[in-house]
Every structure is written in C-alpha cells, then in structure tokens.
Design a protein around this motif. Sequence first.
Motif, PDB file in Angstrom:
ATOM      1  N   LEU A 150      58.055  38.558 -37.149  1.00 55.23           N
ATOM      2  CA  LEU A 150      57.404  39.339 -36.098  1.00 55.23           C
ATOM      3  C   LEU A 150      57.909  40.779 -36.039  1.00 55.23           C
ATOM      4  CD1 LEU A 150      57.179  36.799 -33.153  1.00 55.23           C
ATOM      5  CD2 LEU A 150      55.281  37.851 -34.380  1.00 55.23           C
ATOM      6  N   GLN A 151      59.208  40.966 -36.168  1.00 55.49           N
ATOM      7  CA  GLN A 151      59.829  42.291 -36.114  1.00 55.49           C
ATOM      8  C   GLN A 151      59.335  43.103 -34.916  1.00 55.49           C
ATOM      9  OE1 GLN A 151      59.378  44.297 -39.866  1.00 55.49           O
ATOM     10  NE2 GLN A 151      60.403  42.687 -41.016  1.00 55.49           N
ATOM     11  N   GLN A 178      66.959  47.670 -26.789  1.00 52.59           N
ATOM     12  CA  GLN A 178      67.437  47.124 -28.058  1.00 52.59           C
ATOM     13  C   GLN A 178      67.494  45.607 -28.043  1.00 52.59           C
ATOM     14  OE1 GLN A 178      71.019  49.802 -28.227  1.00 52.59           O
ATOM     15  NE2 GLN A 178      70.341  50.123 -30.326  1.00 52.59           N
ATOM     16  N   TRP A 179      67.751  45.030 -26.876  1.00 53.41           N
ATOM     17  CA  TRP A 179      67.801  43.573 -26.762  1.00 53.41           C
ATOM     18  C   TRP A 179      66.432  42.955 -26.995  1.00 53.41           C
ATOM     19  CZ3 TRP A 179      65.892  39.742 -23.397  1.00 53.41           C
ATOM     20  CH2 TRP A 179      66.550  38.508 -23.456  1.00 53.41           C
ATOM     21  N   LEU A 180      65.373  43.720 -26.720  1.00 54.14           N
ATOM     22  CA  LEU A 180      64.009  43.202 -26.813  1.00 54.14           C
ATOM     23  C   LEU A 180      63.399  43.322 -28.205  1.00 54.14           C
ATOM     24  CD1 LEU A 180      62.527  44.727 -23.532  1.00 54.14           C
ATOM     25  CD2 LEU A 180      62.797  42.281 -24.004  1.00 54.14           C
ATOM     26  N   CYS A 181      64.033  44.045 -29.109  1.00 54.73           N
ATOM     27  CA  CYS A 181      63.339  44.366 -30.351  1.00 54.73           C
ATOM     28  C   CYS A 181      64.287  44.421 -31.539  1.00 54.73           C
ATOM     29  CB  CYS A 181      62.602  45.698 -30.209  1.00 54.73           C
ATOM     30  SG  CYS A 181      63.703  47.108 -29.965  1.00 54.73           S
ATOM     31  N   SER A 182      63.675  44.481 -32.709  1.00 53.45           N
ATOM     32  CA  SER A 182      64.423  44.667 -33.949  1.00 53.45           C
ATOM     33  C   SER A 182      64.695  46.138 -34.224  1.00 53.45           C
ATOM     34  CB  SER A 182      63.652  44.065 -35.128  1.00 53.45           C
ATOM     35  OG  SER A 182      63.523  42.674 -35.001  1.00 53.45           O
ATOM     36  N   GLU A 183      63.776  47.006 -33.777  1.00 56.68           N
ATOM     37  CA  GLU A 183      63.923  48.446 -33.987  1.00 56.68           C
ATOM     38  C   GLU A 183      63.409  49.176 -32.751  1.00 56.68           C
ATOM     39  OE1 GLU A 183      61.792  49.508 -37.482  1.00 56.68           O
ATOM     40  OE2 GLU A 183      62.942  48.184 -38.808  1.00 56.68           O
ATOM     41  N   HIS A 224      67.805  48.466 -38.205  1.00 54.89           N
ATOM     42  CA  HIS A 224      67.120  47.177 -38.051  1.00 54.89           C
ATOM     43  C   HIS A 224      68.128  46.074 -37.769  1.00 54.89           C
ATOM     44  CE1 HIS A 224      63.905  44.220 -38.708  1.00 54.89           C
ATOM     45  NE2 HIS A 224      64.842  43.495 -39.267  1.00 54.89           N
ATOM     46  N   LYS A 225      67.749  45.174 -36.856  1.00 57.65           N
ATOM     47  CA  LYS A 225      68.555  43.991 -36.593  1.00 57.65           C
ATOM     48  C   LYS A 225      67.615  42.827 -36.320  1.00 57.65           C
ATOM     49  CE  LYS A 225      69.020  44.692 -31.593  1.00 57.65           C
ATOM     50  NZ  LYS A 225      68.192  43.518 -31.266  1.00 57.65           N
ATOM     51  N   PRO A 226      67.993  41.608 -36.722  1.00 55.90           N
ATOM     52  CA  PRO A 226      67.139  40.443 -36.441  1.00 55.90           C
ATOM     53  C   PRO A 226      66.988  40.247 -34.938  1.00 55.90           C
ATOM     54  CG  PRO A 226      68.834  39.917 -38.070  1.00 55.90           C
ATOM     55  CD  PRO A 226      69.195  41.247 -37.497  1.00 55.90           C
ATOM     56  N   CYS A 227      65.798  39.862 -34.520  1.00 53.13           N
ATOM     57  CA  CYS A 227      65.539  39.654 -33.092  1.00 53.13           C
ATOM     58  C   CYS A 227      64.461  38.590 -32.933  1.00 53.13           C
ATOM     59  CB  CYS A 227      65.101  40.954 -32.427  1.00 53.13           C
ATOM     60  SG  CYS A 227      64.640  40.782 -30.698  1.00 53.13           S
ATOM     61  N   LYS A 228      64.783  37.525 -32.210  1.00 56.93           N
ATOM     62  CA  LYS A 228      63.806  36.504 -31.861  1.00 56.93           C
ATOM     63  C   LYS A 228      63.452  36.669 -30.394  1.00 56.93           C
ATOM     64  CE  LYS A 228      64.523  32.865 -35.264  1.00 56.93           C
ATOM     65  NZ  LYS A 228      64.652  31.404 -35.471  1.00 56.93           N
ATOM     66  N   LEU A 229      62.161  36.677 -30.118  1.00 62.21           N
ATOM     67  CA  LEU A 229      61.717  36.914 -28.756  1.00 62.21           C
ATOM     68  C   LEU A 229      62.057  35.727 -27.860  1.00 62.21           C
ATOM     69  CD1 LEU A 229      58.211  38.523 -29.347  1.00 62.21           C
ATOM     70  CD2 LEU A 229      60.391  39.648 -28.914  1.00 62.21           C
ATOM     71  N   PRO A 230      62.702  35.959 -26.726  1.00 63.77           N
ATOM     72  CA  PRO A 230      62.971  34.878 -25.777  1.00 63.77           C
ATOM     73  C   PRO A 230      61.666  34.345 -25.179  1.00 63.77           C
ATOM     74  CG  PRO A 230      64.328  36.806 -25.327  1.00 63.77           C
ATOM     75  CD  PRO A 230      63.285  37.227 -26.308  1.00 63.77           C
ATOM     76  N   PHE A 231      61.756  33.158 -24.593  1.00 61.70           N
ATOM     77  CA  PHE A 231      60.562  32.527 -24.034  1.00 61.70           C
ATOM     78  C   PHE A 231      59.946  33.381 -22.934  1.00 61.70           C
ATOM     79  CE2 PHE A 231      58.570  29.800 -20.823  1.00 61.70           C
ATOM     80  CZ  PHE A 231      57.569  29.218 -21.589  1.00 61.70           C
ATOM     81  N   ALA A 232      60.790  34.009 -22.105  1.00 62.52           N
ATOM     82  CA  ALA A 232      60.263  34.832 -21.007  1.00 62.52           C
ATOM     83  C   ALA A 232      59.421  35.991 -21.541  1.00 62.52           C
ATOM     84  CB  ALA A 232      61.417  35.362 -20.158  1.00 62.52           C
TER      85      ALA A 232
END
Length: 263
Positions: A150-151, A178-183, A224-232
């Motif tokens: 998704l990035q 930054q917590w919400l995204c990869s970039e 760039h950093k890996p980021c998985k979207l939280p359920f919220a």
Amino acid sequence: MKIWAAGACWPVRDGVELDLVAAGWVALTSAQTGHQGHETLRLTELGVHCLAEARRLNRRALSAHDALAARMTRELLLAGRVVWRELSLRAQGQGQGEGEAGAEAQGQHDPDAEFLLAPQTLAAAVPKPQWRVARPDVFSVRNTSVEDYLQPVVHEIKVSRADLLSDLRHAAKRDAYQWLCSECYYVFPVGVAEAAEIPEAFGVWVLHGAVEDGRLELLRPARHKPCKLPFAVWLALAKATPARLEEDPAQRQLASSSEGDTT
C-alpha cells in the motif's frame, strides 16, 4: 407521487421539489400566490444555512492552499494512487512534548540508576505514547489489494513561510503524520523555504509558477519506512470518499478508441 403532482398549483412539483420540501430547505406558501395564482416556494431558515455553508465551501475551494492541494491530488490520481483529502485520523505520537529537554538529552541520564528504581517508578518514568487527531492535507495509498504494497503517503501543503515554520515547530504533529504513513512530504511554492530547512526524514516538493499550469518538482525524496495501516485508519478510509478525476483518462481513451472503430 400522483397525489403530489395532482394537487400542484406550482408549475412542476417534481421529485426535486419534493426532496427540497422534505429536507426542510424550502417551504410551500399556498397562502401567497404568485403570477397566475401559482404556489410559490420560499427558502426556510435551514435552507439559508445550507446555502451559506455551500458558499463558504466554494470560497475555501478557491483559496491558494486548497488550489495547491487539489493540484497535488490530481498528480497522485494520474499516478494511479487512491487519494483522500481532509481526513481526521487518530494517530500516535511521542510522549515527550515539544520543547522539552529531558535529562537524557542533556547527558544526565544514568542507565545504571534504572536498576535502583522500583518497577512502578520505572514504569512511570517511561514516556507513554500520546494520541492525537491528525488531519493530513492529502493522504494516499497505492491502488493494490496487497496490504504490504500500500505504501501510504502524506502530503502536507504549505503556501506561506509562516505556516510552514509553525508546522515545523510542532514535533508531535510531525510524529503523528509519520506514524500514519511510509513517506511524508511537504509541498510549497518555490521560494517559501529551502530543502535544507526541512527535517531530513521528510521529502520536499516545490511548485514553479502558477498552480494551474506550473511545474511540480521533487527536490528530495522522503525517507521510506514500512507502515501497516491500523484498523482505526482503515475504518476512517472506509467512511470517507476518495478523490477522483473529473474525467477518467482511461475512460477518455476508451471513448476515443470506440469512435475511431468503424468495423
């Protein structure tokens, strides 16, 4: 609908008028007759508020900030990404407030002293994550069904130097983005700031010329950093409506192909 239309003194009494009356935005005034004895429609107080809100949104749509946000949104849509604007997302930031200088930052922190603290005291000394509502100007993900691809990316729009510097002073706000995204990128007109003034983790886009036909240039890619979207976040995206192009290029291409096909 037949009963509604049969009692019409107003020339039409169609479904649109029915919806407006039912919503409370207009009211029938049977006591006051207009030309040729027809009923008239008048705006209610709710209808006036509705028009005022629409006018406010139209004025905002013409602002420099929203014009640049719309331009960036279009570029992302043309790149094949799924884009949202003006989301309100619950994000996690750092526990340390902005402007705070802890003992560790001042070189006064003794790691060996942690073993002398009671567990309750040690737990209280560890900063707890702080939650805040982040409102990224432009939020986008790749158009893919694979979660790992998704990035998610945030683009923050700044049209003045004062607005940009105010944002840079809020470390907790930047942490939430930054917590919400990869970039995460800052987007502003050329001359507002130099790329060196922006923290290294953030990418920089600048606009040369007018918003409508100017050139967007990537001065520096974001870290760039890996980021998985939280359920919220997933839930907020599901409730929101993504942006779309006024005319889908793929559909336009299909239309032109069908017009040229004479077989």
